[in-house]
Design a protein around this motif. Structure first.
Motif, PDB file in Angstrom:
ATOM      1  N   PRO A   1       0.842  -1.207   0.000  1.00  0.00           N
ATOM      2  CA  PRO A   1       0.000   0.000   0.000  1.00  0.00           C
ATOM      3  C   PRO A   1       0.874   1.253   0.000  1.00  0.00           C
ATOM      4  O   PRO A   1       1.957   1.268   0.582  1.00  0.00           O
ATOM      5  CB  PRO A   1      -0.769  -0.126   1.314  1.00  0.00           C
ATOM      6  CG  PRO A   1       0.181  -0.846   2.222  1.00  0.00           C
ATOM      7  CD  PRO A   1       0.899  -1.835   1.339  1.00  0.00           C
ATOM      8  N   THR A   2       0.411   2.314  -0.644  1.00  0.00           N
ATOM      9  CA  THR A   2       1.145   3.579  -0.660  1.00  0.00           C
ATOM     10  C   THR A   2       0.710   4.425   0.526  1.00  0.00           C
ATOM     11  O   THR A   2      -0.443   4.862   0.602  1.00  0.00           O
ATOM     12  CB  THR A   2       0.893   4.338  -1.975  1.00  0.00           C
ATOM     13  OG1 THR A   2       1.399   3.556  -3.065  1.00  0.00           O
ATOM     14  CG2 THR A   2       1.614   5.675  -1.957  1.00  0.00           C
ATOM     15  N   LEU A   3       1.648   4.668   1.444  1.00  0.00           N
ATOM     16  CA  LEU A   3       1.396   5.442   2.662  1.00  0.00           C
ATOM     17  C   LEU A   3       2.401   6.569   2.742  1.00  0.00           C
ATOM     18  O   LEU A   3       3.612   6.328   2.836  1.00  0.00           O
ATOM     19  CB  LEU A   3       1.532   4.546   3.900  1.00  0.00           C
ATOM     20  CG  LEU A   3       0.415   3.538   4.166  1.00  0.00           C
ATOM     21  CD1 LEU A   3       0.874   2.526   5.202  1.00  0.00           C
ATOM     22  CD2 LEU A   3      -0.835   4.249   4.659  1.00  0.00           C
ATOM     23  N   PHE A   4       1.923   7.818   2.710  1.00  0.00           N
ATOM     24  CA  PHE A   4       2.790   8.988   2.774  1.00  0.00           C
ATOM     25  C   PHE A   4       2.691   9.667   4.142  1.00  0.00           C
ATOM     26  O   PHE A   4       1.593   9.829   4.686  1.00  0.00           O
ATOM     27  CB  PHE A   4       2.397  10.024   1.710  1.00  0.00           C
ATOM     28  CG  PHE A   4       2.682   9.607   0.296  1.00  0.00           C
ATOM     29  CD1 PHE A   4       3.908   9.075  -0.071  1.00  0.00           C
ATOM     30  CD2 PHE A   4       1.715   9.766  -0.690  1.00  0.00           C
ATOM     31  CE1 PHE A   4       4.169   8.699  -1.376  1.00  0.00           C
ATOM     32  CE2 PHE A   4       1.969   9.404  -2.006  1.00  0.00           C
ATOM     33  CZ  PHE A   4       3.198   8.865  -2.345  1.00  0.00           C
TER      34      PHE A   4
ATOM     35  N   VAL B   1       0.183  11.689  11.166  1.00  0.00           N
ATOM     36  CA  VAL B   1      -0.892  11.377  10.226  1.00  0.00           C
ATOM     37  C   VAL B   1      -0.297  10.924   8.894  1.00  0.00           C
ATOM     38  O   VAL B   1       0.526  11.623   8.297  1.00  0.00           O
ATOM     39  CB  VAL B   1      -1.830  12.588   9.999  1.00  0.00           C
ATOM     40  CG1 VAL B   1      -2.893  12.251   8.960  1.00  0.00           C
ATOM     41  CG2 VAL B   1      -2.481  12.995  11.308  1.00  0.00           C
ATOM     42  N   LEU B   2      -0.721   9.746   8.438  1.00  0.00           N
ATOM     43  CA  LEU B   2      -0.304   9.217   7.146  1.00  0.00           C
ATOM     44  C   LEU B   2      -1.485   9.253   6.187  1.00  0.00           C
ATOM     45  O   LEU B   2      -2.638   9.140   6.603  1.00  0.00           O
ATOM     46  CB  LEU B   2       0.192   7.771   7.287  1.00  0.00           C
ATOM     47  CG  LEU B   2       1.319   7.500   8.282  1.00  0.00           C
ATOM     48  CD1 LEU B   2       1.718   6.029   8.234  1.00  0.00           C
ATOM     49  CD2 LEU B   2       2.520   8.383   8.009  1.00  0.00           C
ATOM     50  N   PHE B   3      -1.164   9.424   4.897  1.00  0.00           N
ATOM     51  CA  PHE B   3      -2.217   9.372   3.885  1.00  0.00           C
ATOM     52  C   PHE B   3      -2.064   8.102   3.077  1.00  0.00           C
ATOM     53  O   PHE B   3      -1.013   7.858   2.472  1.00  0.00           O
ATOM     54  CB  PHE B   3      -2.149  10.584   2.953  1.00  0.00           C
ATOM     55  CG  PHE B   3      -3.197  10.566   1.859  1.00  0.00           C
ATOM     56  CD1 PHE B   3      -4.536  10.364   2.165  1.00  0.00           C
ATOM     57  CD2 PHE B   3      -2.845  10.757   0.534  1.00  0.00           C
ATOM     58  CE1 PHE B   3      -5.514  10.332   1.173  1.00  0.00           C
ATOM     59  CE2 PHE B   3      -3.810  10.741  -0.470  1.00  0.00           C
ATOM     60  CZ  PHE B   3      -5.139  10.530  -0.148  1.00  0.00           C
ATOM     61  N   TYR B   4      -3.106   7.270   3.083  1.00  0.00           N
ATOM     62  CA  TYR B   4      -3.173   6.073   2.245  1.00  0.00           C
ATOM     63  C   TYR B   4      -3.914   6.445   0.976  1.00  0.00           C
ATOM     64  O   TYR B   4      -5.098   6.771   1.005  1.00  0.00           O
ATOM     65  CB  TYR B   4      -3.885   4.949   2.992  1.00  0.00           C
ATOM     66  CG  TYR B   4      -4.221   3.745   2.146  1.00  0.00           C
ATOM     67  CD1 TYR B   4      -3.261   3.163   1.318  1.00  0.00           C
ATOM     68  CD2 TYR B   4      -5.491   3.175   2.170  1.00  0.00           C
ATOM     69  CE1 TYR B   4      -3.566   2.051   0.539  1.00  0.00           C
ATOM     70  CE2 TYR B   4      -5.808   2.063   1.402  1.00  0.00           C
ATOM     71  CZ  TYR B   4      -4.837   1.510   0.587  1.00  0.00           C
ATOM     72  OH  TYR B   4      -5.147   0.416  -0.186  1.00  0.00           O
ATOM     73  N   THR B   5      -3.200   6.409  -0.149  1.00  0.00           N
ATOM     74  CA  THR B   5      -3.770   6.880  -1.409  1.00  0.00           C
ATOM     75  C   THR B   5      -4.723   5.887  -2.042  1.00  0.00           C
ATOM     76  O   THR B   5      -5.445   6.243  -2.974  1.00  0.00           O
ATOM     77  CB  THR B   5      -2.661   7.187  -2.420  1.00  0.00           C
ATOM     78  OG1 THR B   5      -2.064   5.944  -2.838  1.00  0.00           O
ATOM     79  CG2 THR B   5      -1.592   8.097  -1.817  1.00  0.00           C
ATOM     80  N   GLY B   6      -4.712   4.652  -1.579  1.00  0.00           N
ATOM     81  CA  GLY B   6      -5.486   3.591  -2.207  1.00  0.00           C
ATOM     82  C   GLY B   6      -4.663   2.775  -3.181  1.00  0.00           C
ATOM     83  O   GLY B   6      -5.044   1.645  -3.528  1.00  0.00           O
ATOM     84  N   SER B   7      -3.531   3.307  -3.657  1.00  0.00           N
ATOM     85  CA  SER B   7      -2.668   2.549  -4.563  1.00  0.00           C
ATOM     86  C   SER B   7      -2.091   1.340  -3.832  1.00  0.00           C
ATOM     87  O   SER B   7      -1.657   1.447  -2.681  1.00  0.00           O
ATOM     88  CB  SER B   7      -1.528   3.424  -5.082  1.00  0.00           C
ATOM     89  OG  SER B   7      -2.016   4.450  -5.919  1.00  0.00           O
TER      90      SER B   7
END
Length: 633
Positions: free
Chosen positions: A327-330, A337-343
């Motif tokens: 999973p892509t986690l920024f 706070v991390l953002f999971y893009t769904g990719s």
């Protein structure tokens, strides 16, 4: 070191076979012309010497400016069985390539850079997939129990478990069973909870007679009679002849860019194949997802964090969050706070863990971010920051349906995370449906989008052979020169210190349109020179410090300081499987001096996690300098 054998200009780009020799000549003349390069850029192919060629599954830019290319077994089961694992360090400046000893199969591992510039590499392949028609030995998960509180017990690979009917099963890996724990309750009552771990076992013989769907207890062969045999045993729900999935490893290494060697550190607590490693703002690393030692997606209760100071992992049960593999986690601008893009790159049910959202590590809450188009086609998409990370704008590009679906999307959707209620909005569409795109953030704030295929693993000869440059200031796409090499699954791309882009890999299922000829791994490399490097002499950074602190100023000597228009700190990439969570460009405030520029490094660790960065000075024509390496700490 081995010298580079060939650096060949590519002229035949997307040329149909029916073209005449004259048409080919005209096309080659066009793409090699300076007006074309100034507008579209230029691709070159690199063919490494035979003895150092490899299936480049993973690519990372080391702080030395050299490229780490990791194949492990390279998706070749014969190489896996032979224990032939490959790593190469490639120098794009000289063309030299060197083989590096590879300690285990790092194929499909996870990786990210640490604050000291070493690359953390964790997980990999313990076992290859075996499809049901090819399964000869029954297999399954064995839960091993330890009812003794006197300490953990370790067992080697090949440990034998014996069923009540005398059938024997062997452990596929070494394992350690934790000791039992004692809990004292009221009035002196003591409860003992057995320690437990799970290991995959295979039947000692072939055939269905070893398969069972009945829960049973298994004796561990070789234990002395008495307490050991009573306290240590195996439990299995079922052992079957069903398909056996890939299985992950738990070994962890730090790759040292100075010695160019892997250094073993503490193992993860969970085995992982296709995991994501995300660097956090305090320099620690979060590991999530991956296939475990039984071929199942790791459940979110086993998310764990690596501390580079102690070089150990800690399981964080409080961070219970499930994701599909890779999973892509920024890390966002907001602490914790991390953002999971769904990719993501595949494994996992289609209705679990697929929705984008903001994950708050302080309380494990998850806030969905709506609005993305083709929400059922996030698998094999790629995500990146659009422009400087201060903008907090993320783009999600391409993707396809779950598994071997023929679906693919042309989608580019963007989300501004600074909004009170973030929501994806459409950007410009790509010309073709694109699974497996490669995205590279460039020093001039644009993003190169290249490669990919319209169908699963390029099936049906559907590699796109196109490239585009996304301009965040206008939200538009510009045509770039077409790459000569088609790239789909198992490809990667990254920014080089000189402002060019390196692309590697591609693992197609088939080599022809009718899907009758097996594909072969693409071992050629390709380098893209963006249009900005054809606009005249580039600025130069000639002197400056090697390290800068948060919120601190530093002066760098440059050529023509008056022409410098912007400064960027760009984190080196570690890329694989449409995943590159390290990649980010940070805008830097600066003032011009008589002989150079004075930059002020942002104070926010969330914007630039500690570690090595490339410092680029970009002039008024958008031409970047060759980067100077700076450690932010």
């Amino acid at each position: 070191m081995v010298p580079l054998l060939a650096l060949t200009a590519v002229g035949l780009v997307n040329v149909p076979p029916v073209w005449s020799a004259v048409s080919r000549w005209r096309h080659e003349r066009l793409v090699n012309s300076m007006p074309y390069k100034t507008t579209h850029g230029f691709w070159q192919t690199i063919e490494l010497p035979k003895e150092v060629r490899l299936n480049a599954i993973h690519a990372a830019l080391l702080p030395s400016g050299r490229i780490l290319l990791i194949a492990g077994s390279g998706n070749k089961i014969d190489q896996f069985k032979a224990g032939t694992f490959k790593t190469v360090v490639f120098d794009p400046a000289t063309g030299a390539a060197t083989l590096v000893p590879t300690p285990t199969d790092l194929f499909c591992s996870g990786h990210t850079f640490l604050p000291d510039g070493k690359l953390l590499v964790a997980g990999g392949t313990l076992r290859y997939e075996v499809l049901e028609p090819e399964v000869t030995h029954a297999g399954g998960s064995m839960t091993v129990k330890n009812e003794s509180p006197d300490g953990p017990r370790s067992f080697p690979k090949g440990t034998v478990f014996v069923a009540a009917n005398g059938l024997r099963y062997t452990a596929g890996d070494a394992f350690t069973v934790p000791s039992a724990t004692k809990t004292v309750r009221g009035k002196g009552k003591v409860t003992v909870t057995a320690g437990a771990t799970t290991v995959w076992v295979d039947a000692a013989g072939g055939g269905d007679r070893y398969a069972t769907s009945t829960r049973g207890q298994y004796r561990i062969e070789g234990l002395p009679p008495g307490a050991d045999q009573r306290n240590l045993y195996g439990l299995a729900e079922k052992i079957t002849m069903a398909k056996q999935d890939y299985q992950g490893r738990k070994e962890t290494y730090e790759f040292d860019p100075v010695t160019e060697r892997y250094q073993r550190v503490a193992d993860m607590h969970e085995k992982r194949w296709y995991p994501t490693l995300t660097g956090l703002s305090d320099g620690s690393v979060l590991a999530v997802s991956g296939l475990d030692g039984a071929g199942q997606v790791v459940d979110g209760s086993q998310n764990e964090i690596y501390d580079p100071a102690t070089k150990k992992w800690t399981v964080r049960k409080d961070l219970n969050r499930y994701f599909p593999t890779y999973p892509t986690l920024f890390q966002t601008a907001e602490p914790g706070v991390l953002f999971y893009t769904g990719s993501n790159s595949g494994y996992g049910p289609e209705d679990k863990g697929r929705d984008p959202g903001l994950w708050d590590l302080s309380d494990n809450s998850f806030r969905p971010v709506p609005g993305i188009r083709a929400a059922d086609q996030l698998e094999t998409s790629m995500s990146a920051w659009a422009g400087p990370v201060q903008n907090q704008t993320v783009m999600v590009v391409g993707g396809g349906g779950v598994g071997e679906s023929r679906k693919s999307t042309r989608r580019i959707d963007l989300v501004d995370l600074t909004e009170r209620e973030p929501r994806f909005r459409p950007g410009p569409d790509l010309p073709e449906g694109t699974r497996y795109p490669n995205l590279v953030t460039l020093p001039d704030d644009t993003t190169l989008i290249t490669n990919g295929a319209r169908d699963y693993r390029g099936r049906g000869a559907t590699d796109n052979h196109i490239a585009r440059i996304y301009h965040p200031d206008t939200n538009t796409l510009a045509e770039a020169a077409d790459p000569a090499v088609g790239r789909n699954y198992h490809s990667a791309a990254l920014l080089l210190p000189d402002g060019r882009v390196l692309t590697v890999g591609s693992d197609p299922l088939y080599a022809d349109r009718k899907n009758t000829i097996s594909g072969s791994f693409e071992q050629r490399l390709e380098v893209y020179t963006p249009p900005y490097l054809y606009r005249g002499e580039r600025p130069a950074i000639t002197e400056g410090p090697a390290a800068v602190g948060y919120g601190r100023q530093a002066t760098f000597a440059t050529s023509a300081p008056a022409d410098i228009a912007s400064v960027r700190l760009i984190r080196p990439s570690a890329a694989t499987h449409m995943l590159n969570v390290d990649q980010r460009s940070v805008g830097v405030n600066f003032t011009r001096q008589a002989q150079g520029i004075t930059v002020t490094v942002p104070a926010e660790r969330t914007l630039l996690p500690p570690g090595p960065y490339m410092l680029f000075a970009i002039d008024r024509s958008g031409v970047p300098s060759i980067a100077r390496w700076v450690t932010v700490s």
